[in-house]
Design a protein around this motif. Sequence first.
Motif, mmCIF file in Angstrom:
data_model
loop_
_atom_site.group_PDB
_atom_site.id
_atom_site.type_symbol
_atom_site.label_atom_id
_atom_site.label_comp_id
_atom_site.label_asym_id
_atom_site.label_seq_id
_atom_site.Cartn_x
_atom_site.Cartn_y
_atom_site.Cartn_z
ATOM 1 N N PHE A 154 0.840 -1.186 0.000
ATOM 2 C CA PHE A 154 0.000 0.000 0.000
ATOM 3 C C PHE A 154 0.882 1.245 0.000
ATOM 4 O O PHE A 154 2.114 1.156 0.133
ATOM 5 C CB PHE A 154 -0.932 -0.001 1.216
ATOM 6 N N ASP A 155 0.276 2.420 -0.122
ATOM 7 C CA ASP A 155 1.055 3.655 -0.245
ATOM 8 C C ASP A 155 1.858 3.990 1.001
ATOM 9 O O ASP A 155 2.781 4.809 0.948
ATOM 10 C CB ASP A 155 0.155 4.833 -0.636
ATOM 11 N N ASP A 156 1.523 3.361 2.154
ATOM 12 C CA ASP A 156 2.325 3.567 3.364
ATOM 13 C C ASP A 156 3.297 2.420 3.590
ATOM 14 O O ASP A 156 3.835 2.246 4.686
ATOM 15 C CB ASP A 156 1.414 3.747 4.579
ATOM 16 N N ASP A 157 3.512 1.594 2.557
ATOM 17 C CA ASP A 157 4.435 0.463 2.573
ATOM 18 C C ASP A 157 3.938 -0.691 3.443
ATOM 19 O O ASP A 157 4.711 -1.550 3.833
ATOM 20 C CB ASP A 157 5.828 0.893 3.046
ATOM 21 N N SER A 158 2.661 -0.722 3.765
ATOM 22 C CA SER A 158 2.102 -1.793 4.587
ATOM 23 C C SER A 158 1.425 -2.854 3.723
ATOM 24 O O SER A 158 1.163 -2.645 2.533
ATOM 25 C CB SER A 158 1.089 -1.226 5.584
ATOM 26 N N LEU A 159 1.139 -3.994 4.343
ATOM 27 C CA LEU A 159 0.447 -5.081 3.678
ATOM 28 C C LEU A 159 -1.027 -5.139 4.060
ATOM 29 O O LEU A 159 -1.798 -5.875 3.434
ATOM 30 C CB LEU A 159 1.108 -6.426 4.030
ATOM 31 N N GLN A 165 -14.693 5.332 5.231
ATOM 32 C CA GLN A 165 -15.354 5.545 3.939
ATOM 33 C C GLN A 165 -14.844 6.810 3.255
ATOM 34 O O GLN A 165 -14.638 7.842 3.893
ATOM 35 C CB GLN A 165 -16.870 5.638 4.140
ATOM 36 N N ASN A 166 -14.604 6.666 1.925
ATOM 37 C CA ASN A 166 -14.167 7.767 1.064
ATOM 38 C C ASN A 166 -12.779 8.293 1.396
ATOM 39 O O ASN A 166 -12.396 9.371 0.943
ATOM 40 C CB ASN A 166 -15.188 8.914 1.102
ATOM 41 N N GLN A 167 -12.002 7.537 2.175
ATOM 42 C CA GLN A 167 -10.620 7.928 2.465
ATOM 43 C C GLN A 167 -9.734 7.548 1.283
ATOM 44 O O GLN A 167 -9.903 6.494 0.662
ATOM 45 C CB GLN A 167 -10.128 7.231 3.731
ATOM 46 N N ALA A 168 -8.759 8.398 0.936
ATOM 47 C CA ALA A 168 -7.859 8.142 -0.193
ATOM 48 C C ALA A 168 -6.953 6.953 0.105
ATOM 49 O O ALA A 168 -6.436 6.810 1.218
ATOM 50 C CB ALA A 168 -7.022 9.381 -0.485
ATOM 51 N N LEU A 169 -6.750 6.105 -0.902
ATOM 52 C CA LEU A 169 -5.914 4.916 -0.731
ATOM 53 C C LEU A 169 -5.389 4.468 -2.090
ATOM 54 O O LEU A 169 -6.139 4.376 -3.064
ATOM 55 C CB LEU A 169 -6.723 3.787 -0.090
ATOM 56 N N THR A 170 -4.074 4.198 -2.159
ATOM 57 C CA THR A 170 -3.461 3.659 -3.370
ATOM 58 C C THR A 170 -2.474 2.570 -2.984
ATOM 59 O O THR A 170 -2.185 2.355 -1.809
ATOM 60 C CB THR A 170 -2.723 4.753 -4.174
ATOM 61 N N ALA A 171 -1.941 1.891 -3.993
ATOM 62 C CA ALA A 171 -0.948 0.841 -3.774
ATOM 63 C C ALA A 171 0.121 0.932 -4.851
ATOM 64 O O ALA A 171 -0.046 1.638 -5.855
ATOM 65 C CB ALA A 171 -1.615 -0.531 -3.781
ATOM 66 N N ARG A 172 1.237 0.211 -4.637
ATOM 67 C CA ARG A 172 2.347 0.216 -5.586
ATOM 68 C C ARG A 172 2.795 -1.210 -5.874
ATOM 69 O O ARG A 172 2.837 -2.049 -4.972
ATOM 70 C CB ARG A 172 3.542 0.999 -5.034
ATOM 71 N N ALA A 173 3.137 -1.470 -7.136
ATOM 72 C CA ALA A 173 3.770 -2.724 -7.537
ATOM 73 C C ALA A 173 5.188 -2.391 -7.982
ATOM 74 O O ALA A 173 5.390 -1.511 -8.819
ATOM 75 C CB ALA A 173 2.996 -3.390 -8.666
ATOM 76 N N ILE A 174 6.178 -3.088 -7.424
ATOM 77 C CA ILE A 174 7.584 -2.811 -7.709
ATOM 78 C C ILE A 174 8.180 -4.055 -8.365
ATOM 79 O O ILE A 174 8.223 -5.124 -7.759
ATOM 80 C CB ILE A 174 8.359 -2.464 -6.421
ATOM 81 N N LEU A 175 8.630 -3.916 -9.614
ATOM 82 C CA LEU A 175 9.152 -5.039 -10.375
ATOM 83 C C LEU A 175 10.576 -4.775 -10.838
ATOM 84 O O LEU A 175 10.946 -3.639 -11.118
ATOM 85 C CB LEU A 175 8.293 -5.307 -11.620
ATOM 86 N N THR A 176 11.362 -5.833 -10.936
ATOM 87 C CA THR A 176 12.672 -5.772 -11.558
ATOM 88 C C THR A 176 12.592 -6.541 -12.865
ATOM 89 O O THR A 176 12.197 -7.707 -12.876
ATOM 90 C CB THR A 176 13.754 -6.392 -10.658
ATOM 91 N N THR A 177 12.928 -5.882 -13.979
ATOM 92 C CA THR A 177 12.796 -6.501 -15.287
ATOM 93 C C THR A 177 14.134 -6.583 -16.000
ATOM 94 O O THR A 177 15.069 -5.831 -15.705
ATOM 95 C CB THR A 177 11.800 -5.718 -16.163
ATOM 96 N N ASN A 178 14.221 -7.484 -16.946
ATOM 97 C CA ASN A 178 15.389 -7.647 -17.806
ATOM 98 C C ASN A 178 14.913 -7.798 -19.239
ATOM 99 O O ASN A 178 13.770 -8.150 -19.495
ATOM 100 C CB ASN A 178 16.203 -8.885 -17.414
ATOM 101 N N GLY A 179 15.837 -7.553 -20.185
ATOM 102 C CA GLY A 179 15.499 -7.713 -21.583
ATOM 103 C C GLY A 179 14.794 -6.487 -22.139
ATOM 104 O O GLY A 179 14.810 -5.401 -21.562
ATOM 105 N N HIS A 180 14.162 -6.683 -23.275
ATOM 106 C CA HIS A 180 13.506 -5.560 -23.970
ATOM 107 C C HIS A 180 12.150 -6.007 -24.478
ATOM 108 O O HIS A 180 11.997 -7.107 -25.007
ATOM 109 C CB HIS A 180 14.369 -5.094 -25.149
ATOM 110 N N GLY A 181 11.147 -5.148 -24.286
ATOM 111 C CA GLY A 181 9.823 -5.469 -24.794
ATOM 112 C C GLY A 181 8.765 -4.576 -24.186
ATOM 113 O O GLY A 181 9.065 -3.665 -23.415
#
Length: 362
Positions: A154-159, A165-181
């Motif tokens: 989540f946006d506060d780095d929690s799980l 109700q109606n409180q703002a909330l987002t999440a992040r996905a962090i990936l490590t990639t290789n190659g091209h595409g």
Amino acid sequence: MTRLVKILTVLTLLGFAGVAQAVTSASSNPASFRINDAGQSVISIRWQVDVSLTSGTPTTILVSSPSGALGIGGISGGMISKSFRHPGTGIVTVTLNERLRVDRTTARRISQVGTTTYARTFADNTTLGTATSTVALQIISGGELSFRNFALRFDDDSLFRTVGQNQALTARAILTTNGHGTFRGSWEISGPSATQGAGFRPIRRVRQVLAGSRKTIFESPQLPTDRVGIYRLRFIPDGNVPRGQTEAFPVLTYSVLLNGDVAQLDLLAPQAGGRLNAASRFEWRSVAGAKSYRLEFLSAGAGGVAGDRLAAMDVKSNSARLRGITLARLQGDRLVYWRVTAYDGNGQKLATSPIRRAGGGF
């Protein structure tokens, strides 16, 4: 004699039905792929199948392939099919698209042999003809885009999150990639459990060209918090969940609660200042109507008050012991606080406890 009977039977069927159709050939585009040996890869295959019809009557035809098979075993694609209207004469080329995931384990197995094939056999609904096509898969460093295991927070780095109700909330996905595409992904959500069941639905799709070895962060849209309930969130790296591989993707859970006061929940053990170790047993008084409890641990903030959350555990009963991963997160903090919140089956908060200090008294 048996062979003659079979031939006559087929000819009779064709004569009465007025249909002579068959899959005559199949091919793939492209015919080969380079698989990155540094992680998971997702390849897009366009299969082209030729279907012949001489009946003279327009007919609806279904072309399908039940499964695909890797030459060295290990992965198989699921059913792909396409229905179309044939004009009645000539050859019609049908295109079927597939996105195939090659996981890291399979990539390593291919690297041991250098190259292999992925094959599919296609048939039409009359099964009068079949055709097989193959795609060559070759391991090469820096080849097609691949991704390693990724983190979801989540946006506060929690799980875990509990919001009003109606409180703002987002999440992040962090990936490590290789190659091209071209990287494709999909944010998907399930809930609230009270009204929509457990099925996931997409809320945003992402598409981005990536090259080289890099870390990329994808941010979710604003998550729904307008209705009370329990939500589950996941990020699917290629926008598709292969059959039987759902468990490979991490899932975050958050609860949306009604704004307002709730009842107090009584803590029973351990007493204030009790030491935290693998033998510590946390216990609290049961709450009527509660279906789950969340045990949270908070850091010691400035001025001797509770600070940020360090860890959390969701349990069904009114007691819990520290799990190994939770204890490991707390060992670096000499003083921590803990509290318990009770929820009903819809994720609504029923009661919450006072914050109690562990390891040094109040």
